[in-house]
Write a protein that holds these residues in place. Structure first.
Motif, mmCIF file in Angstrom:
data_model
loop_
_atom_site.group_PDB
_atom_site.id
_atom_site.type_symbol
_atom_site.label_atom_id
_atom_site.label_comp_id
_atom_site.label_asym_id
_atom_site.label_seq_id
_atom_site.Cartn_x
_atom_site.Cartn_y
_atom_site.Cartn_z
ATOM 1 N N ILE A 678 0.841 -1.203 0.000
ATOM 2 C CA ILE A 678 0.000 0.000 0.000
ATOM 3 C C ILE A 678 0.873 1.249 0.000
ATOM 4 O O ILE A 678 0.620 2.206 -0.747
ATOM 5 N N SER A 679 1.933 1.248 0.826
ATOM 6 C CA SER A 679 2.823 2.412 0.860
ATOM 7 C C SER A 679 3.524 2.593 -0.481
ATOM 8 O O SER A 679 3.782 3.722 -0.907
ATOM 9 N N SER A 680 3.800 1.488 -1.192
ATOM 10 C CA SER A 680 4.433 1.596 -2.516
ATOM 11 C C SER A 680 3.488 2.260 -3.508
ATOM 12 O O SER A 680 3.897 3.130 -4.280
ATOM 13 N N GLU A 822 6.185 17.434 9.753
ATOM 14 C CA GLU A 822 7.001 16.490 10.510
ATOM 15 C C GLU A 822 6.622 15.038 10.246
ATOM 16 O O GLU A 822 7.270 14.129 10.762
ATOM 17 N N ARG A 823 5.568 14.824 9.465
ATOM 18 C CA ARG A 823 5.168 13.454 9.160
ATOM 19 C C ARG A 823 6.103 12.873 8.089
ATOM 20 O O ARG A 823 6.590 13.599 7.223
ATOM 21 N N PRO A 824 6.319 11.568 8.117
ATOM 22 C CA PRO A 824 7.192 10.957 7.110
ATOM 23 C C PRO A 824 6.553 10.996 5.729
ATOM 24 O O PRO A 824 5.321 11.101 5.590
ATOM 25 N N THR A 825 7.368 10.897 4.700
ATOM 26 C CA THR A 825 6.860 10.774 3.338
ATOM 27 C C THR A 825 6.569 9.302 3.054
ATOM 28 O O THR A 825 7.021 8.409 3.790
ATOM 29 N N PHE A 826 5.851 9.043 1.983
ATOM 30 C CA PHE A 826 5.584 7.660 1.618
ATOM 31 C C PHE A 826 6.862 6.933 1.190
ATOM 32 O O PHE A 826 6.968 5.712 1.344
ATOM 33 N N LEU A 827 7.820 7.683 0.673
ATOM 34 C CA LEU A 827 9.104 7.073 0.343
ATOM 35 C C LEU A 827 9.767 6.537 1.617
ATOM 36 O O LEU A 827 10.273 5.410 1.656
ATOM 37 N N ILE A 829 8.206 5.874 4.492
ATOM 38 C CA ILE A 829 7.371 4.819 5.061
ATOM 39 C C ILE A 829 7.635 3.495 4.357
ATOM 40 O O ILE A 829 7.780 2.444 4.995
ATOM 41 N N HIS A 830 7.699 3.540 3.037
ATOM 42 C CA HIS A 830 7.931 2.312 2.287
ATOM 43 C C HIS A 830 9.292 1.713 2.630
ATOM 44 O O HIS A 830 9.432 0.487 2.771
ATOM 45 N N SER A 831 10.287 2.558 2.794
ATOM 46 C CA SER A 831 11.622 2.070 3.158
ATOM 47 C C SER A 831 11.593 1.405 4.536
ATOM 48 O O SER A 831 12.173 0.329 4.728
ATOM 49 N N THR A 832 10.896 2.015 5.485
ATOM 50 C CA THR A 832 10.816 1.445 6.844
ATOM 51 C C THR A 832 10.107 0.103 6.832
ATOM 52 O O THR A 832 10.552 -0.867 7.459
ATOM 53 N N LEU A 833 8.990 0.005 6.118
ATOM 54 C CA LEU A 833 8.230 -1.243 6.085
ATOM 55 C C LEU A 833 8.988 -2.338 5.347
ATOM 56 O O LEU A 833 8.889 -3.519 5.697
ATOM 57 N N THR A 834 9.733 -1.956 4.331
ATOM 58 C CA THR A 834 10.539 -2.947 3.616
ATOM 59 C C THR A 834 11.586 -3.548 4.542
ATOM 60 O O THR A 834 11.835 -4.764 4.542
ATOM 61 N N GLU A 835 12.206 -2.697 5.360
ATOM 62 C CA GLU A 835 13.181 -3.186 6.331
ATOM 63 C C GLU A 835 12.520 -4.097 7.366
ATOM 64 O O GLU A 835 13.083 -5.119 7.760
ATOM 65 N N GLN A 836 11.310 -3.724 7.804
ATOM 66 C CA GLN A 836 10.585 -4.552 8.776
ATOM 67 C C GLN A 836 10.269 -5.926 8.187
ATOM 68 O O GLN A 836 10.388 -6.947 8.863
#
Length: 838
Positions: A678-680, A822-827, A829-836
């Motif tokens: 979804i973030s992608s 101050e909220r993260p970008t989708f880029l 967010i996607h990077s964080t979830l990919t790492e998770q």
């Protein structure tokens, strides 16, 4: 002048009654707090003292000793003490609010529990029960907080009593408010045969009127119930929009074999003589299961003691093609009556109704219009004689006023038409210029010039925001409810937002309810004219309608529907991205535009086609083909085998560690992978400066191997009607997913989509087992957004799901930061979830 024309329209329609109440909109305070309910209309069984009399029982008031307090409660569960409110006319009450005693902070008296009784005539009282039959309502836990409780089902009443239920050792004090709207139908009771029971595929279907408040035996008499509760049943009568009820709950149904004469007779009693124009009956039509809408309706009228001899006959057009439930409008021919008796003839084995509403005008007439018995002479009553000369003068004045106002309206309309002609000419010139400038570099979408924005609102899926400033601002007129907003007119400077430019307008901000095409309710399009040329990229080719086979209706709106269909030969239209997984026939979603849609809706539909045809991402639903050579206009999009993500996850349980997976379990890693997809998809949309506005699990589809694609069907589906909050009959807002600035300021940006993603992630990790902020009413959700605005650390966040690690919950909290920058970008967010996931 325009206001005068509005008054003229109101004058012409004076006395017209708009019925078929909507409980989601009918939630206005009825006047305890605002003072519209007078002191003489508030009474009580007793009072502790003169300073705690009934008139002091107004919500959020601190006059007197700060509440109504009855005499000492006689016993536990006693119903002897009550606070009574006379609303003067019948009202549809959907919500109640209670509060304890104010007493300048000294008092600590409140009602922990209470019951409600109501009456339409002041003589016959009914105890309210919820849909499970419970009478007791949980009240307050302290003396100062306001507790709001939805009445499910709503009540139709003139008199309402609050009856505290508590321990006799406690002193009880209450302040109350009622919320709803006036009951314009005027219906005070309906009588009919009692609903019956069906055995369907081995399952018992109960088609009785569960919430009927009259007498029930073999028939129902002198009451109201599910046919007037403001909600209607689904196409499949075995399912319900209400949780925890039995199959058939939404409908009242009868079988042909059990009733003589092949018809169901119903009698409707009204508060006074009315001039009836029509009756709307919501019928089920699952013809494959022996259920059809009525074959004929024969309605008789009574305005005096006897029934008139000339009934109205109505035959709806039979339909054995569409199984959709629908409203049937029965024309009543402006007949005057205080009671209507209708016989509905069976078309098949079963007939089922879920709602009946009446449209009527105010009955104003003199003795020459009063119905009288045959051969009866007119009554020579001096009180009813009319002064002919005065009448002629009055009529002459009215005709003159109408002529003047008509001339004013014609002038106003002429000026508006002329202005729109100039604007359209300018738009064509601008479109041509933009199309030439963008054709060389890439296919994209641009923000239109300021003077045109107010006239180019459409109903497309996504909206592109043109990054002229730091963010995008849409002033909202909908939710200025908090005290901080009542006197503020320019809030765009909060958090560094730039002032609204002329391009953004001030009065006609696009809102959810202004969109009429289902599945595309949320968004405005400002887009260059892109030719709809069949054959280009294979995406916009005309698809033969005869290759579409109807499977199920997914949803509907005012001007269209969304259907689940099977398409044969779709591979020919998917050569550029069809691989071995393509099957024939293929499951697709078909959005249709009704043939009676106006020109603006048709233009918006074509604009949406142009936009979606340009979106190319593996996690975004793709447009496959169109049917636009004839009506109804259709766009054919992908649909995933496993339906929407909300329903998919709610059918699963989280797989436990060390336990082998089965068809009903899902692993934590799979959930993170879904969120990453979804973030992608949102990363792709944000790269094009598009704002989705309605990101949620209901708007994500699930395919084979848990592939996720973002769509927009959620708002058109009755299943998710409870996820949207209706404002004054216009706006439909998914407030539980919206950022505080979107609700309070009308600002929609990529950052507000990030907020919605945080809620969507929370849904995924709770497997959609409950609605976000399920413990809050809609009003409390809005109040909580006010705490984000005030930023005094009183705001309430969604709790961390059981399976969610702290690191991922921190990501959610970052998505819900007050400062949008101050909220993260989708880029990110996607990077964080990919790492998770890795």
């Amino acid at each position: 002048m325009f206001q005068m024309s509005q008054y003229f329209v109101v004058f012409l329609l004076f006395g017209a009654v708009n019925s078929q109440v909507n409980p989601a909109v009918c939630r206005y305070p009825l006047g305890m707090n605002g003072g519209q309910i007078q002191d003489e209309d508030i009474s009580a069984s007793s009072q502790w003292s003169e300073s705690t009399a009934a008139r002091y029982g107004r919500l959020d008031f601190d006059d007197g000793d700060g509440a109504w307090c009855p005499d000492v409660m006689a016993e536990a569960h006693s119903l002897k003490e009550f606070l009574q409110i006379d609303l003067r006319t019948l009202h549809f009450v959907t919500l109640v609010g209670t509060q304890g005693r104010h007493a300048d902070g000294v008092g600590n008296e409140f009602a922990q529990r209470y019951r409600i009784k109501y009456s339409r005539d002041g003589t016959r009282w009914v105890s309210w029960r919820d849909r499970q039959g419970r009478q007791i309502i949980e009240g307050n836990s302290n003396a100062y907080d306001i507790v709001l409780k939805d009445l499910e089902p709503p009540i139709i009443a003139r008199f309402v009593r609050f009856m505290p239920v508590t321990d006799p050792s406690m002193i009880v004090c209450m302040r109350v408010e009622l919320y709803g709207c006036e009951w314009l139908d005027g219906l005070v009771s309906y009588s009919a045969p009692a609903g019956q029971q069906m055995t369907f595929r081995g399952q018992q279907i109960y088609l009785n009127d569960t919430v009927y408040d009259g007498a029930v035996s073999s028939s129902m008499a002198e009451g109201l119930g599910q046919l007037t509760d403001g909600s209607w049943g689904l196409d499949d009568f075995t399912k319900s929009q209400v949780y925890g009820v039995w199959p058939g709950y939404d409908y009242v149904g009868w079988t042909n074999a059990s009733l003589p004469g092949g018809s169901v007779e119903m009698t409707f009693e009204f508060d006074r003589v009315r001039n009836f124009t029509s009756m709307k009956v919501h019928c089920n039509n699952m013809y494959a299961w022996g259920v059809k809408m009525f074959r004929q309706a024969v309605c008789s009228f009574r305005s005096d003691a006897d029934w008139e001899p000339n009934p109205v006959f109505f035959k709806p057009k039979a339909d054995s093609i569409s199984p959709s439930a629908r409203f049937i409008t029965v024309a009543l021919g402006n007949r005057m009556a205080s009671a209507i008796r209708c016989r509905f003839a069976f078309s098949d084995i079963w007939m089922m109704f879920s709602e009946i509403a009446f449209q009527s005008d105010t009955a104003v007439y003199n003795t020459s219009l009063v119905p009288r018995k045959r051969n009866q002479a007119p009554v020579d009553d001096p009180t009813h004689k009319i002064d002919d000369s005065s009448t002629r003068i009055l009529i002459g004045c009215l005709v003159a006023i109408i002529a003047i106002l008509l001339a004013i309206i014609i002038i106003i309309l002429w000026r508006q038409v002329w202005q729109k002609m100039i604007e359209k000419a300018s738009r064509r010139m601008l479109d041509d210029e933009l199309a030439v400038r963008l054709s060389v570099q890439r296919e994209a979408f641009v923000h239109r010039s300021s003077s045109l924005s107010s006239d180019v609102e459409s109903t497309s899926t996504y909206e592109r925001i043109f990054p002229l400033g730091s963010d995008y601002q849409e002033p909202s007129q909908l939710l200025r409810k908090l005290p901080e907003f009542q006197a503020m007119e320019n809030l765009a400077m909060i958090d560094g937002a730039s002032e609204p430019s002329p391009a953004q307008g001030t009065d006609e901000a696009p809102h959810y309810a202004e969109a009429d095409i289902p599945g595309a309710h949320s968004y405005r399009v400002t887009v260059v004219n892109m030719p709809l040329s069949p054959g280009r990229d294979g995406a916009l080719e005309e698809f033969p309608r005869d290759r579409l086979t109807f499977k199920e209706k997914l949803g509907e709106g005012q001007f269209g529907e969304v259907h689940l269909c099977e398409a044969e030969g779709m591979q020919e239209f998917m050569k550029d991205h069809c691989d071995d997984i393509c099957v024939d026939p293929m499951l697709v979603a078909v959005k249709t535009l009704r043939e009676d849609a106006d020109k603006n809706a048709r233009n918006d539909f074509m604009k949406e086609i142009r936009i979606i045809s340009r979106l190319r991402d593996p996690n975004i639903i793709r447009l496959l083909a169109v049917c636009v050579e004839s009506d109804p206009l259709c766009m054919i999009t992908e649909y995933m085998e496993n339906g929407d993500l909300n329903q998919f996850l709610s059918r699963h349980q989280l797989q436990e560690d060390g336990v082998q997976a089965d068809s009903t379990s899902i692993s934590y890693g799979t959930l993170i992978n879904m969120a990453s997809q979804i973030s992608s998809g949102m990363k792709y949309l944000s790269s094009l400066n598009f704002v989705h506005r309605d990101l949620a699990t209901r708007n994500c589809l699930v395919g084979m191997n848990n592939i996720i694609k973002i769509a927009d069907f959620g708002m058109s589906r009755n299943l998710y009607r409870g996820d949207y909050y209706r404002i004054q009959g216009r706006a439909v807002l998914p407030i539980r997913w919206m950022s505080w600035e979107s609700i309070l300021l009308g600002k929609f940006t990529m950052a507000s989509d990030v907020w919605a993603f945080g809620v969507t992630l929370w849904e995924i990790l709770t497997l959609c087992k409950e609605q976000p902020y399920a413990q809050f009413t809609d009003e409390q959700v809005i109040e909580n957004t006010g705490e984000f605005f005030r930023d005094q650390n009183k705001q309430v966040y969604l709790l961390r799901p059981a399976c969610c690690p702290e690191s991922l919950y921190s990501l959610m909290l970052n998505c819900w930061r007050r400062n949008a920058k101050e909220r993260p970008t989708f880029l990110e967010i996607h990077s964080t979830l990919t790492e998770q996931h890795d």
